[in-house]
Design an enzyme around this catalytic site. Structure first.
Site, PDB file in Angstrom:
ATOM      1  N   SER A   1       1.188   3.527   2.110  1.00  0.00           N
ATOM      2  CA  SER A   1       1.813   3.775   3.419  1.00  0.00           C
ATOM      3  C   SER A   1       2.388   2.510   4.029  1.00  0.00           C
ATOM      4  O   SER A   1       2.834   2.519   5.171  1.00  0.00           O
ATOM      5  CB  SER A   1       0.773   4.365   4.382  1.00  0.00           C
ATOM      6  OG  SER A   1      -0.319   3.466   4.548  1.00  0.00           O
TER       7      SER A   1
ATOM      8  N   GLU B   1       8.882  -8.349  -3.527  1.00  0.00           N
ATOM      9  CA  GLU B   1       8.762  -9.517  -2.639  1.00  0.00           C
ATOM     10  C   GLU B   1       9.757  -9.437  -1.481  1.00  0.00           C
ATOM     11  O   GLU B   1      10.362 -10.424  -1.086  1.00  0.00           O
ATOM     12  CB  GLU B   1       8.922 -10.816  -3.426  1.00  0.00           C
ATOM     13  CG  GLU B   1       7.788 -11.061  -4.410  1.00  0.00           C
ATOM     14  CD  GLU B   1       7.780 -12.443  -4.985  1.00  0.00           C
ATOM     15  OE1 GLU B   1       8.148 -13.389  -4.265  1.00  0.00           O
ATOM     16  OE2 GLU B   1       7.406 -12.588  -6.161  1.00  0.00           O
TER      17      GLU B   1
ATOM     18  N   GLU C   1       0.839  -1.196   0.000  1.00  0.00           N
ATOM     19  CA  GLU C   1       0.000   0.000   0.000  1.00  0.00           C
ATOM     20  C   GLU C   1       0.875   1.247   0.000  1.00  0.00           C
ATOM     21  O   GLU C   1       2.066   1.170   0.304  1.00  0.00           O
ATOM     22  CB  GLU C   1      -0.915  -0.005   1.232  1.00  0.00           C
ATOM     23  CG  GLU C   1      -1.901  -1.159   1.260  1.00  0.00           C
ATOM     24  CD  GLU C   1      -2.904  -1.028   2.397  1.00  0.00           C
ATOM     25  OE1 GLU C   1      -2.895   0.016   3.083  1.00  0.00           O
ATOM     26  OE2 GLU C   1      -3.694  -1.968   2.588  1.00  0.00           O
TER      27      GLU C   1
END
Length: 617
Positions: free
Chosen positions: A185, A426, A183
């Site tokens: 944030s 990842e 996301e």
């Protein structure tokens, strides 16, 4: 000493009450540290448990390998280097390739046959990733985002009903999956997730709101593995607290995606933002247990990292082939490039890095196929090493080709841009290094705390105290050479095995030093943690390389000679790096250097850029 908590350990459900001798007060005994079988985890305790690394895993038969090569044969026969450049220019793959991939079964490589997949094991999947990586890493990203992480959660945590509902279409390529964690944030910090899912008043569905960024396949996916905060009531206090839950979300009303992101590389893959506006998700689509989303996410990522190492070995092979072809044919100053020492040094180091990466990829997939489950640190290390080695190999290949390597038509500049993302997604390599160090320190801290507790009742714990004390004394006076690997390695590699033993011994002593000096505050010493992780990476890589080279020598493979030389070169160079990394944890001047770095960085950050006056001022 304050021990570091170990959240990855299982806790005893019913601790017993014990009375310590000499005290009338009863204390609750803390559960003993859960013993890990991971080599890297035990490395932090100064132990060398290599039972899963030796012998080197050989889980595929020649027929198994032939099956994998046959699956990719339709693509390899039709693929030409210009295809990757054409797809990149269009920033998408055409329907013809998509149909070919469906026919090959590329969308369900690890899906069991009863759900319409090929049913490959991890080693076969790594091999397929390697073959794809030789041609186009962007294509590998599309397929990996779909199955390595996109619907991997359904394979790992899905109910029988969820598998029956989703896997057949996903395996056939009729539907595409993606993984939605990041996301605006909350990048590497998954605890910062803002997306929320609230249970409806009738209890039949969750209402999902929020957004995710940089989602591979986000614009073309039909099935989304989404992580969102949900209110969970504590069984003990009754308090409501937000915890992460994983959901299987289908594209439908309220779910939209933004335009494709413009990227540095992997341009033919789709990357976009995904939005959730009052999306209704049936309660049957919860993946795993409510509140266990973080565990689901970490298991998916850990399980899929070996695939990245496999794909990158394929890319490295292509780069090395291009570099050697050019060196063998290009004449400069009257001689072939291949005759110059500088070129030979580059080729040697490129070959070593490829060998280490390849060895890690198939070591990890092999032990996974043998049922080993405690591999989170080995997986993180494999991803870090592979992504950095691939960048080095591609960069040096371009250097060998010179101006020709910089040109688009050779394809290497595309490989370089595509490879760059592997150090970021990842789990960024920076975060994974901290993950390796802190997880290992937590494990070692628990064992050190166990020894301290044993000292409170020395008579009852004499064996443990004597064993640990003897080990520490021998190490302090230089009598210990660390755990021996001599019984595992080929006789021609015993000197290299001795370097590993010495590295393990010094690593264990360094871990103990950090725990005693910094206690739980070690989490703030990231410059030290990075160097500790670098030493762990090198030690694990040495073990993996020695295991593979030992297999080659024992089997008298035609490549045994060069594998022995690679192991020799890597182990001696890695041993020097380990000494340098570990000395950086204690040496007075090195510690002063870290303080100076911090001071410089703080001043530049405070200034918003370069601080010093321009030389013309």
């Amino acid at each position: 000493m304050t021990s570091i908590s170990r959240p990855y350990s299982r806790q005893s459900s019913s601790p017993k009450e014990v009375t310590h001798e000499g005290s009338a007060a009863k204390r609750t005994a803390r559960p003993a540290p859960v013993e890990s079988q991971s080599f890297v985890m035990n490395l932090f305790c100064g132990d060398g448990k290599v039972q899963h690394q030796f012998p080197y895993p050989q889980v595929l038969t020649p027929e198994d390998i032939q099956l994998v090569d046959m699956v990719t044969e339709p693509l390899t026969k039709k693929w030409v280097p210009e295809d990757a450049l054409r797809f990149e220019a269009n920033e998408k793959y055409d329907d013809t390739l998509w149909d070919l991939l469906r026919e090959m079964g590329s969308f369900g490589i690890q899906v069991p046959p009863e759900y319409g997949g090929i049913g490959c094991n991890n080693t076969q999947y790594a091999r397929l990733g390697e073959l794809m990586g030789r041609y186009d890493l962007s294509l590998g990203v599309v397929l990996g985002a779909h199955q390595s992480i996109g619907f991997k959660g359904i394979l790992l945590f899905g109910t029988d009903e969820q598998k029956a509902k989703f896997l057949p279409d996903l395996a056939a390529g009729k539907r595409v999956a993606c993984f939605c964690l990041t996301e605006p944030s909350a990048g590497s910090d998954a605890s910062g997730i803002k997306t929320k899912a609230e249970l409806s008043s009738d209890g039949k569905h969750y209402v999902l709101n929020g957004s995710k960024i940089w989602i591979s396949n986000g614009g073309i996916a039909d099935v989304f593995t989404v992580f969102a905060k949900t209110p969970v009531r504590s069984e003990t206090t009754g308090e409501l607290k937000d915890k992460v839950t994983a959901f299987i979300v289908e594209r439908g009303p309220g779910l939209t995606s933004g335009p494709p992101n413009k990227k540095m590389g992997i341009k033919a893959s789709n990357t976009t933002e995904v939005f959730f506006d009052n999306v209704k998700v049936p309660v049957d689509n919860v993946l795993g247990q409510v509140g266990d989303g973080f565990k689901v996410a970490m298991n998916i990522l850990n399980n899929g990292r070996f695939g990245m190492a496999g794909a990158l070995t394929g890319a490295m092979r292509t780069c090395i082939t291009a570099a050697t072809d050019h060196a063998n044919t290009r004449t400069q100053f009257g001689n072939k490039l291949s005759t110059y020492g500088d070129i030979q040094e580059k080729i040697a180091h490129m070959s070593v890095r490829h060998y280490v990466t390849e060895s890690m990829a198939y070591m990890l997939s092999g032990v996974m196929d043998k049922g080993f489950t405690d591999y989170q640190l080995e997986a993180a290390i494999s991803k870090v090493y592979a992504s950095e080695a691939a960048w080095y190999v591609c960069d040096e290949s371009i250097q060998i080709l010179g101006g020709m390597g910089y040109m688009r038509e050779t394809g290497l500049e595309k490989f370089l841009r595509d490879i760059r993302i592997f150090r970021i997604f990842e789990g960024t390599n920076d975060i994974l290094r901290l993950f390796v160090s802190l997880t290992g320190l937590q494990y070692a801290g628990g064992h050190l705390k166990e020894l301290q507790r044993a000292m409170q009742n020395p008579v009852a714990n004499l064996g443990m105290i004597f064993g640990e004390g003897t080990k520490r004394f021998a190490r302090s006076v230089g009598l210990s050479s660390g755990p021996s690997l001599q019984e595992y390695v080929h006789p021609q590699l015993r000197d290299e095995a001795a370097l590993v033993s010495k590295g393990i011994q010094n690593f264990g002593a360094s871990v103990e030093h950090l725990l005693m000096k910094y206690n739980k505050n070690i989490i703030h010493e990231q410059m030290l943690l990075r160097r500790l992780a670098d030493a762990a990476i090198d030690i694990y890589a040495m073990v993996v390389v020695l295991s593979r080279a030992t297999r080659a020598l024992n089997a008298n493979l035609n490549s045994a000679g060069i594998e022995k030389n690679i192991a020799n070169l890597f182990c001696h160079e890695a041993s020097k790096r380990i000494v340098d990394s570990l000395s950086g944890l204690r040496a007075t001047q090195r510690l002063k250097n870290y303080s100076t770095m911090k001071s410089i960085a703080e001043e530049v950050l405070s200034n918003g850029g370069v601080v010093q006056n321009h030389p013309l001022d």
